[in-house]
Write a protein that holds these residues in place. Structure first.
Motif, PDB file in Angstrom:
ATOM      1  N   PHE A   1     -17.211  10.496 -15.711  1.00 54.52           N
ATOM      2  CA  PHE A   1     -15.856  10.448 -16.250  1.00 54.52           C
ATOM      3  C   PHE A   1     -15.370  11.841 -16.643  1.00 54.52           C
ATOM      4  N   PHE A   2     -16.178  12.565 -17.397  1.00 52.08           N
ATOM      5  CA  PHE A   2     -15.758  13.883 -17.849  1.00 52.08           C
ATOM      6  C   PHE A   2     -15.768  14.916 -16.716  1.00 52.08           C
ATOM      7  N   ARG A   3     -16.507  14.626 -15.659  1.00 53.00           N
ATOM      8  CA  ARG A   3     -16.497  15.507 -14.501  1.00 53.00           C
ATOM      9  C   ARG A   3     -15.182  15.412 -13.729  1.00 53.00           C
ATOM     10  N   PHE A   4     -14.642  14.203 -13.651  1.00 48.41           N
ATOM     11  CA  PHE A   4     -13.521  13.964 -12.744  1.00 48.41           C
ATOM     12  C   PHE A   4     -12.209  13.568 -13.405  1.00 48.41           C
ATOM     13  N   LYS A   5     -12.193  13.405 -14.718  1.00 50.20           N
ATOM     14  CA  LYS A   5     -10.969  12.905 -15.357  1.00 50.20           C
ATOM     15  C   LYS A   5      -9.785  13.851 -15.152  1.00 50.20           C
ATOM     16  N   HIS A   6     -10.042  15.156 -15.144  1.00 54.59           N
ATOM     17  CA  HIS A   6      -8.934  16.102 -14.976  1.00 54.59           C
ATOM     18  C   HIS A   6      -8.339  16.043 -13.572  1.00 54.59           C
ATOM     19  N   LEU A   7      -9.110  15.555 -12.612  1.00 51.02           N
ATOM     20  CA  LEU A   7      -8.621  15.422 -11.243  1.00 51.02           C
ATOM     21  C   LEU A   7      -7.910  14.099 -11.010  1.00 51.02           C
ATOM     22  N   ASN A   8      -7.933  13.234 -12.010  1.00 51.50           N
ATOM     23  CA  ASN A   8      -7.355  11.898 -11.859  1.00 51.50           C
ATOM     24  C   ASN A   8      -6.128  11.661 -12.739  1.00 51.50           C
ATOM     25  N   LYS A   9      -5.502  12.748 -13.170  1.00 49.02           N
ATOM     26  CA  LYS A   9      -4.253  12.615 -13.917  1.00 49.02           C
ATOM     27  C   LYS A   9      -3.131  12.248 -12.954  1.00 49.02           C
ATOM     28  N   MET A  10      -2.352  11.230 -13.321  1.00 43.19           N
ATOM     29  CA  MET A  10      -1.284  10.757 -12.451  1.00 43.19           C
ATOM     30  C   MET A  10      -0.139  11.768 -12.390  1.00 43.19           C
ATOM     31  N   THR A  11       0.420  11.940 -11.203  1.00 46.67           N
ATOM     32  CA  THR A  11       1.539  12.846 -10.967  1.00 46.67           C
ATOM     33  C   THR A  11       2.671  12.068 -10.296  1.00 46.67           C
ATOM     34  N   PRO A  12       3.879  12.641 -10.250  1.00 48.18           N
ATOM     35  CA  PRO A  12       4.976  11.981  -9.532  1.00 48.18           C
ATOM     36  C   PRO A  12       4.625  11.664  -8.082  1.00 48.18           C
ATOM     37  N   ALA A  13       3.867  12.563  -7.441  1.00 48.43           N
ATOM     38  CA  ALA A  13       3.461  12.325  -6.051  1.00 48.43           C
ATOM     39  C   ALA A  13       2.558  11.096  -5.949  1.00 48.43           C
TER      40      ALA A  13
ATOM     41  N   LYS B   1     -16.592  21.566   1.612  1.00 49.14           N
ATOM     42  CA  LYS B   1     -17.437  20.991   0.561  1.00 49.14           C
ATOM     43  C   LYS B   1     -16.576  20.143  -0.360  1.00 49.14           C
ATOM     44  N   ARG B   2     -16.911  18.859  -0.455  1.00 43.67           N
ATOM     45  CA  ARG B   2     -16.130  17.958  -1.312  1.00 43.67           C
ATOM     46  C   ARG B   2     -16.880  17.596  -2.588  1.00 43.67           C
ATOM     47  N   TYR B   3     -18.209  17.438  -2.487  1.00 46.61           N
ATOM     48  CA  TYR B   3     -19.016  17.096  -3.657  1.00 46.61           C
ATOM     49  C   TYR B   3     -20.297  17.915  -3.673  1.00 46.61           C
ATOM     50  N   THR B   4     -20.692  18.343  -4.862  1.00 41.66           N
ATOM     51  CA  THR B   4     -21.961  19.047  -5.019  1.00 41.66           C
ATOM     52  C   THR B   4     -23.100  18.034  -5.029  1.00 41.66           C
ATOM     53  N   ALA B   5     -24.318  18.526  -4.942  1.00 43.01           N
ATOM     54  CA  ALA B   5     -25.498  17.648  -4.966  1.00 43.01           C
ATOM     55  C   ALA B   5     -25.582  16.883  -6.284  1.00 43.01           C
ATOM     56  N   SER B   6     -25.285  17.538  -7.389  1.00 44.51           N
ATOM     57  CA  SER B   6     -25.363  16.864  -8.689  1.00 44.51           C
ATOM     58  C   SER B   6     -24.281  15.804  -8.830  1.00 44.51           C
ATOM     59  N   GLU B   7     -23.099  16.067  -8.273  1.00 45.42           N
ATOM     60  CA  GLU B   7     -22.029  15.067  -8.317  1.00 45.42           C
ATOM     61  C   GLU B   7     -22.397  13.844  -7.496  1.00 45.42           C
ATOM     62  N   ARG B   8     -23.013  14.076  -6.348  1.00 43.05           N
ATOM     63  CA  ARG B   8     -23.433  12.951  -5.511  1.00 43.05           C
ATOM     64  C   ARG B   8     -24.551  12.169  -6.191  1.00 43.05           C
TER      65      ARG B   8
ATOM     66  N   ALA C   1     -24.027   3.334 -18.214  1.00 40.01           N
ATOM     67  CA  ALA C   1     -23.001   3.814 -19.147  1.00 40.01           C
ATOM     68  C   ALA C   1     -23.098   5.322 -19.337  1.00 40.01           C
ATOM     69  N   LEU C   2     -24.308   5.828 -19.516  1.00 39.29           N
ATOM     70  CA  LEU C   2     -24.492   7.266 -19.723  1.00 39.29           C
ATOM     71  C   LEU C   2     -24.110   8.061 -18.467  1.00 39.29           C
ATOM     72  N   ALA C   3     -24.519   7.545 -17.301  1.00 42.53           N
ATOM     73  CA  ALA C   3     -24.187   8.218 -16.049  1.00 42.53           C
ATOM     74  C   ALA C   3     -22.676   8.192 -15.802  1.00 42.53           C
ATOM     75  N   PHE C   4     -22.041   7.082 -16.191  1.00 48.72           N
ATOM     76  CA  PHE C   4     -20.599   6.973 -15.993  1.00 48.72           C
ATOM     77  C   PHE C   4     -19.843   7.924 -16.920  1.00 48.72           C
ATOM     78  N   VAL C   5     -20.343   8.100 -18.135  1.00 52.17           N
ATOM     79  CA  VAL C   5     -19.714   9.048 -19.061  1.00 52.17           C
ATOM     80  C   VAL C   5     -19.726  10.453 -18.460  1.00 52.17           C
ATOM     81  N   VAL C   6     -20.864  10.835 -17.874  1.00 54.85           N
ATOM     82  CA  VAL C   6     -20.965  12.144 -17.226  1.00 54.85           C
ATOM     83  C   VAL C   6     -19.948  12.249 -16.093  1.00 54.85           C
TER      84      VAL C   6
END
Length: 206
Positions: free
Chosen positions: A73-85, A9-16, A66-71
């Motif tokens: 953004f906050f859903r996925f921002k923690h998964l998009n933090k840049m790392t050395p890898a 499972k990669r994405y939930t129904a609400s995420e899609r 804009a409203l949908a994108f804000v939702v």
């Protein structure tokens, strides 16, 4: 389509659903925006019932996006933090483009390229929203010089976003097995292990 019960499972129904609201809104905004950007695209207004309705609908579609994108953004921002890898991945992106991903560093749910795309879209969306508010004359009566600047920023941010989305769609088609994640929410274990080994280890415990 018959799917293997062992798929991940990669994405939930609400995420899609969130993704598709943003995507469909973007397409409608792109078409209606282009209609007013250059006379050659003006016939596109007929898709919305004529120029008057296009002008009315465009900003409200912008609010929805804009409203949908804000939702999103906050859903996925923690998964998009840049790392050395991720930085190492970006330094080897030419190998990825050539079709050789064997020497790429292990990635989590998103790779370095996807993370750059995420933040570039977030910045563009912010500029589009703020400039859109500035030029929405029906609700905001600002000095003409500010409106003109807003129009330039809005057009530039829109052009950048169109380019980014084209790259996003191309990459999804190019990497076989990616699109099904947004249709069905699942990916094969082989796909996950090849493209996002770190995420594969996380969700399978292997």
């Amino acid at each position: 389509m018959i799917r293997d019960p062992k798929d991940l499972k990669r994405y939930t129904a609400s995420e899609r659903a969130n993704h598709w609201v943003v995507g469909i809104s973007f397409i409608l905004l792109g078409l209606s925006g282009l209609a007013f950007f250059h006379p050659a695209f003006f016939p596109l207004t007929q898709l919305f019932g004529g120029p008057v309705w296009t002008r009315i609908l465009h900003p409200y579609l912008g609010v929805i996006m804009a409203l949908a994108f804000v939702v999103m953004f906050f859903r996925f921002k923690h998964l998009n933090k840049m790392t050395p890898a991720d930085k190492e991945w970006l330094s080897k992106v030419d190998q990825m483009v050539d079709g050789d991903d064997h020497n790429m560093p292990e990635q989590g749910k998103y790779n370095g390229g996807q993370k750059v795309m995420f933040w570039a879209l977030a910045i563009s969306m912010l500029l589009m929203t703020l400039s859109g508010i500035v030029i929405w004359r029906a609700w905001f009566d600002l000095p003409v010089d500010i409106v003109r600047l807003g129009a330039v920023v809005h057009a530039a941010a829109g052009a950048v976003m169109i380019g980014l989305i084209m790259v996003h769609v191309y990459a999804a088609i190019w990497v076989k097995g990616t699109i099904r994640a947004m249709w069905y929410g699942t990916v094969t274990r082989a796909w996950a292990k090849q493209h996002h080994r770190g995420w594969y280890r996380q969700v399978t415990g292997k």
